[in-house]
Design an enzyme around this catalytic site. Structure first.
Site, PDB file in Angstrom:
ATOM      1  N   ARG A 150     -42.749  -8.684-110.986  1.00 49.72           N
ATOM      2  CA  ARG A 150     -43.278  -9.369-112.164  1.00 49.72           C
ATOM      3  C   ARG A 150     -44.646  -8.785-112.509  1.00 49.72           C
ATOM      4  O   ARG A 150     -45.347  -8.259-111.636  1.00 49.72           O
ATOM      5  CB  ARG A 150     -43.408 -10.869-111.895  1.00 49.72           C
ATOM      6  CG  ARG A 150     -42.099 -11.552-111.497  1.00 49.72           C
ATOM      7  CD  ARG A 150     -42.343 -13.009-111.151  1.00 49.72           C
ATOM      8  NE  ARG A 150     -41.117 -13.716-110.795  1.00 49.72           N
ATOM      9  CZ  ARG A 150     -40.655 -13.853-109.551  1.00 49.72           C
ATOM     10  NH1 ARG A 150     -41.328 -13.327-108.536  1.00 49.72           N
ATOM     11  NH2 ARG A 150     -39.536 -14.516-109.328  1.00 49.72           N
ATOM     12  N   LYS A 175     -43.974 -15.924-106.494  1.00 47.63           N
ATOM     13  CA  LYS A 175     -44.143 -17.315-106.894  1.00 47.63           C
ATOM     14  C   LYS A 175     -44.159 -18.204-105.657  1.00 47.63           C
ATOM     15  O   LYS A 175     -43.433 -17.971-104.697  1.00 47.63           O
ATOM     16  CB  LYS A 175     -43.010 -17.744-107.829  1.00 47.63           C
ATOM     17  CG  LYS A 175     -43.077 -17.101-109.210  1.00 47.63           C
ATOM     18  CD  LYS A 175     -42.006 -17.661-110.128  1.00 47.63           C
ATOM     19  CE  LYS A 175     -42.131 -17.107-111.542  1.00 47.63           C
ATOM     20  NZ  LYS A 175     -41.086 -17.639-112.443  1.00 47.63           N
ATOM     21  N   ARG A 195     -38.219  -5.152-115.495  1.00 46.42           N
ATOM     22  CA  ARG A 195     -37.659  -5.945-114.396  1.00 46.42           C
ATOM     23  C   ARG A 195     -36.169  -6.190-114.636  1.00 46.42           C
ATOM     24  O   ARG A 195     -35.344  -6.019-113.733  1.00 46.42           O
ATOM     25  CB  ARG A 195     -38.426  -7.268-114.296  1.00 46.42           C
ATOM     26  CG  ARG A 195     -37.932  -8.231-113.224  1.00 46.42           C
ATOM     27  CD  ARG A 195     -38.906  -9.396-113.138  1.00 46.42           C
ATOM     28  NE  ARG A 195     -38.397 -10.551-112.409  1.00 46.42           N
ATOM     29  CZ  ARG A 195     -38.471 -10.704-111.090  1.00 46.42           C
ATOM     30  NH1 ARG A 195     -38.989  -9.735-110.344  1.00 46.42           N
ATOM     31  NH2 ARG A 195     -38.021 -11.802-110.509  1.00 46.42           N
ATOM     32  N   HIS A 203     -36.106 -13.933-106.283  1.00 42.44           N
ATOM     33  CA  HIS A 203     -35.516 -15.136-106.856  1.00 42.44           C
ATOM     34  C   HIS A 203     -35.249 -16.156-105.754  1.00 42.44           C
ATOM     35  O   HIS A 203     -34.684 -15.813-104.708  1.00 42.44           O
ATOM     36  CB  HIS A 203     -34.188 -14.822-107.550  1.00 42.44           C
ATOM     37  CG  HIS A 203     -34.340 -14.098-108.840  1.00 42.44           C
ATOM     38  ND1 HIS A 203     -33.351 -13.292-109.376  1.00 42.44           N
ATOM     39  CD2 HIS A 203     -35.369 -14.042-109.724  1.00 42.44           C
ATOM     40  CE1 HIS A 203     -33.763 -12.778-110.515  1.00 42.44           C
ATOM     41  NE2 HIS A 203     -34.980 -13.226-110.753  1.00 42.44           N
ATOM     42  N   TYR A 206     -27.771 -11.294-114.119  1.00 43.34           N
ATOM     43  CA  TYR A 206     -27.707  -9.850-114.321  1.00 43.34           C
ATOM     44  C   TYR A 206     -26.295  -9.308-114.154  1.00 43.34           C
ATOM     45  O   TYR A 206     -25.976  -8.244-114.673  1.00 43.34           O
ATOM     46  CB  TYR A 206     -28.665  -9.150-113.348  1.00 43.34           C
ATOM     47  CG  TYR A 206     -30.102  -9.531-113.601  1.00 43.34           C
ATOM     48  CD1 TYR A 206     -30.808  -9.012-114.675  1.00 43.34           C
ATOM     49  CD2 TYR A 206     -30.750 -10.448-112.783  1.00 43.34           C
ATOM     50  CE1 TYR A 206     -32.115  -9.379-114.921  1.00 43.34           C
ATOM     51  CE2 TYR A 206     -32.066 -10.819-113.016  1.00 43.34           C
ATOM     52  CZ  TYR A 206     -32.741 -10.289-114.088  1.00 43.34           C
ATOM     53  OH  TYR A 206     -34.029 -10.665-114.333  1.00 43.34           O
TER      54      TYR A 206
END
Length: 308
Positions: free
Chosen positions: A159, A183, A257, A280, A289
């Site tokens: 990211r 994250k 990405r 993720h 995806y």
């Protein structure tokens, strides 16, 4: 209506929720601001109905809040996000004994429409990095930096915020891996290839020393004045490069990405491996995806098969 303009009990609850997100859930300052923006909207609506204490919140209040936003033309995706924020807020308030019963247990919002993320074709990526390489050939520090950033974004699928926060020590040049803080402060290790390794090495040898100052610290990528590069600068650089291609609607670093993930799956990479690379928390997010790859397969079939 700002938090300061809300009734005292409502404003206090909102601030407490923000502190919980930051201290206990490890959410970034940006994420906390986004949550508080949604909660502030809910509480401002509640205040307009005469509610002064969170304990007075009812399911009808929440539904009317979402209904008003729907009538204003807010997208289904935004409504779904705001509904999720409301449920998180009221669940927290129940745990903190601010609310006796959770009014959001039966709150429903429209499911967001799933859209396929824009991706670049591999030949477009080649043109993108070749364009960055041509500019970097002159040896200007910022051009060397831009090439390294683009190569690393595509090579690792990180990211933009993760790239901006990287330090030199996060690189392991011998193993060609990168330590990424994602994250929720979750750390992962991501591999990268030889082109990215060469571009980053060139930046570290010829570009970064020309921009570095006594206050640069360990930041991997620097701005023109020697401070750590910020997300806005990265987005601007990538946007200009993508616009220069002239044949893609993809915009910003997230397109790289998306492209990295799609090309990995197109090449036969395991879905769970891609999930780990992208950071993720849910496999369902990564599975989006696979839909992209299937759609690309269909497009190729329609273009190539004589009886498609």
């Amino acid at each position: 209506m700002s938090l300061e303009e809300l009734p005292a009990a409502l404003a206090s609850a909102a601030r407490g929720f923000g502190q919980y997100l930051a201290a206990e859930r490890g959410r970034s300052a940006h994420t906390v601001r986004a949550y508080l923006s949604d909660v502030g909207s809910l509480l401002a609506h509640a205040a307009s109905e005469g509610i002064e204490n969170p304990s007075e919140l009812e399911l009808g209040t929440l539904r009317r809040w979402l209904g008003a936003q729907s009538e204003s033309g807010m997208s289904r995706a935004t409504l779904a996000r705001r509904s999720a924020t409301a449920r998180a807020f009221t669940a927290w308030a129940v745990r903190e004994d601010i609310i006796a019963a959770d009014p959001a247990l039966r709150l429903r919002a429209p499911k967001p429409e799933k859209s396929l993320p824009g991706v670049l074709h591999q030949r477009q990526v080649v043109r993108l990095v070749e364009g960055a390489g041509a500019a970097a050939a002159e040896g200007a520090p910022l051009d060397l930096r831009n090439k390294a950033m683009v190569e690393l974004l595509y090579a690792t699928g990180v990211r933009v915020g993760e790239l901006a926060g990287m330090d030199i020590d996060d690189l392991d040049p011998d193993r060609r891996t990168l330590r990424v803080l994602g994250k929720g402060n979750k750390e992962r290790t991501v591999p990268y290839g030889l082109p990215a390794a060469l571009a980053v090495d060139d930046w570290l040898r010829r570009g970064r020393p020309a921009l570095s100052t006594g206050t640069s610290g360990p930041a991997l990528f620097l701005g023109a004045r020697g401070s750590r590069v910020d997300q806005r600068q990265i987005r601007s650089v990538v946007r200009r490069m993508l616009e220069a291609l002239g044949d893609t609607a993809a915009t910003g670093p997230h397109a790289l990405r998306h492209s990295a993930a799609t090309h990995l799956l197109d090449g036969g990479a395991d879905l769970r491996a891609v999930q780990e690379i992208l950071g993720h928390s849910s496999l369902a997010t990564t599975q989006l995806y696979t839909h992209v790859s299937v759609e690309r397969l269909r497009q190729g079939y329609r273009q190539a098969h004589p009886r498609a």
